[in-house]
Design an enzyme around this catalytic site. Structure first.
Site, PDB file in Angstrom:
ATOM      1  N   LEU B  15       0.824  -1.215   0.000  1.00 48.93           N
ATOM      2  CA  LEU B  15       0.000   0.000   0.000  1.00 48.93           C
ATOM      3  C   LEU B  15       0.849   1.251   0.000  1.00 48.93           C
ATOM      4  CD1 LEU B  15      -3.043  -0.072   2.405  1.00 48.93           C
ATOM      5  CD2 LEU B  15      -2.978  -0.325  -0.080  1.00 48.93           C
ATOM      6  N   SER B  16       2.105   1.126   0.378  1.00 45.43           N
ATOM      7  CA  SER B  16       2.986   2.276   0.585  1.00 45.43           C
ATOM      8  C   SER B  16       3.852   2.513  -0.652  1.00 45.43           C
ATOM      9  CB  SER B  16       3.855   1.994   1.823  1.00 45.43           C
ATOM     10  OG  SER B  16       5.079   2.678   1.750  1.00 45.43           O
TER      11      SER B  16
END
Lengths: 226, 226
Positions: B15-16
């Site tokens: 997600l990062s």
């Protein structure tokens, strides 16, 4: 005649240790890259208020990390940073309003001294754990930077004027308009574009945008060009 | 025989986007520096909860900055990042629990595929703005990375097992014990010291700690050594 230098604005506050790192790197590279550096004393408390951000060290785990990271970065950047013993009292409670108003006055009256006076204020608060909120502290930094006692007193007298207060507010508002949510903020004017970069760790990206060579935080070519 | 390679652990979540930048840089340098890279799939939501931190993009001005900065960093790092159109739905609402459990299963069963599967998940969510929460999405990434349909199905079946759930929780707890308040986190084991570095912008500092040469996010020596 080579191409015109690109203007870089550095928005900083002496309360911010990462501003110090960024400041030293840009002061070093202004002698190497084709840039014109404009130092912009800014009030970090104003940026935090306007953006709704909080000082990172208020989150305990971030505070602990910043402390350990700065002890590594000081060697890598060759900037003698030392965490103040009572961080909350120095950074959060006392703040930097008088110091940044003083630097604003320096910038208005004797801008050629701004780099040195800024550095001496950082040396006090972020290296020797000394006060920067009292008049005597500010005068001591100014004289150490090379201002005469008379000059320093004159500038100190200016910090309560509407003109200086307004100027610091205006610069802080300009940083906010560029999108600042903390400091340091570097604004690069390259060709017809304006790039706002946050933090001391975007100097390699800045070099990329300028088409200049990044040689680390302590450029070895510094001596060669001087 | 030269000195033993130093172990680097990279804690990351797909997600990062900054985890992706860090991941690609370390994957490139593992062929150049004397290091052994251990990829550690971690759950960023768990790190945020445990540390009390919030995703930076929740502060509007930070969110806006991240978006504009990533559009510069993608060129500088040569990683094809594109901000998802509906950031909040993709990053905040849907999250990465299934994807990170899947990578945990890959790491347990077929660790040599972890790099490729991780990259394909990033390509979906942070380059092509495609889903990574549905089983079909995860299977598609796995097959694109080179797993057979049978392998991918088998690994997908594992994500609801206690063993995989526990392993992801454990790795996340280890990151927290190192002091993580976000991702990526790189943990370098150098001599008898352990250094935890936060973010994709500490790779030059990492090189300094390792005594290795930093050659930017896209090292030119990469081809020479391959």
């Amino acid at each position: 005649m080579g191409p015109l230098p690109r203007t870089l604005e550095l928005f900083y506050d002496v309360l911010s240790p990462y501003s110090w790192l960024c400041f030293e790197v840009l002061c070093r590279y202004q002698k190497i890259w084709n840039i014109k550096l404009q130092l912009q004393p800014t009030l970090i408390a104003g940026i935090m208020k306007d953006s709704g951000n909080k000082p990172p060290a208020l989150l305990p785990r971030k505070g602990q990390y910043l402390k350990s990271e700065l002890s590594l970065l000081k060697h890598h950047f060759q900037v003698p940073i030392k965490f103040p013993k009572d961080f909350f009292s120095v950074i959060i409670d006392k703040g930097s309003l008088s110091a940044m108003r003083f630097l604003t006055a320096v910038n208005m009256e004797t801008p050629e001294m701004l780099e040195k006076v800024s550095r001496e204020l950082w040396m006090r608060v972020w290296s020797r754990d000394e006060d920067i909120s009292e008049p005597q502290s500010i005068l001591a930094a100014a004289e150490k930077a090379g201002l005469s006692a008379e000059q320093a007193q004159g500038l100190l007298g200016m910090i309560s004027t509407a003109e200086v207060k307004k100027k610091l507010m205006e610069v802080t508002e300009v940083a906010c308009k560029y999108g600042a949510f903390g400091l340091p903020v570097t604004v690069a004017h390259v060709d017809d574009q304006t790039h706002m970069l946050f933090g001391s760790d975007r100097m390699e990206l800045l070099a990329y945008l300028l088409g200049e060579k990044w040689m680390g935080p302590v450029p070895p070519a510094l001596n060669a060009r001087l």
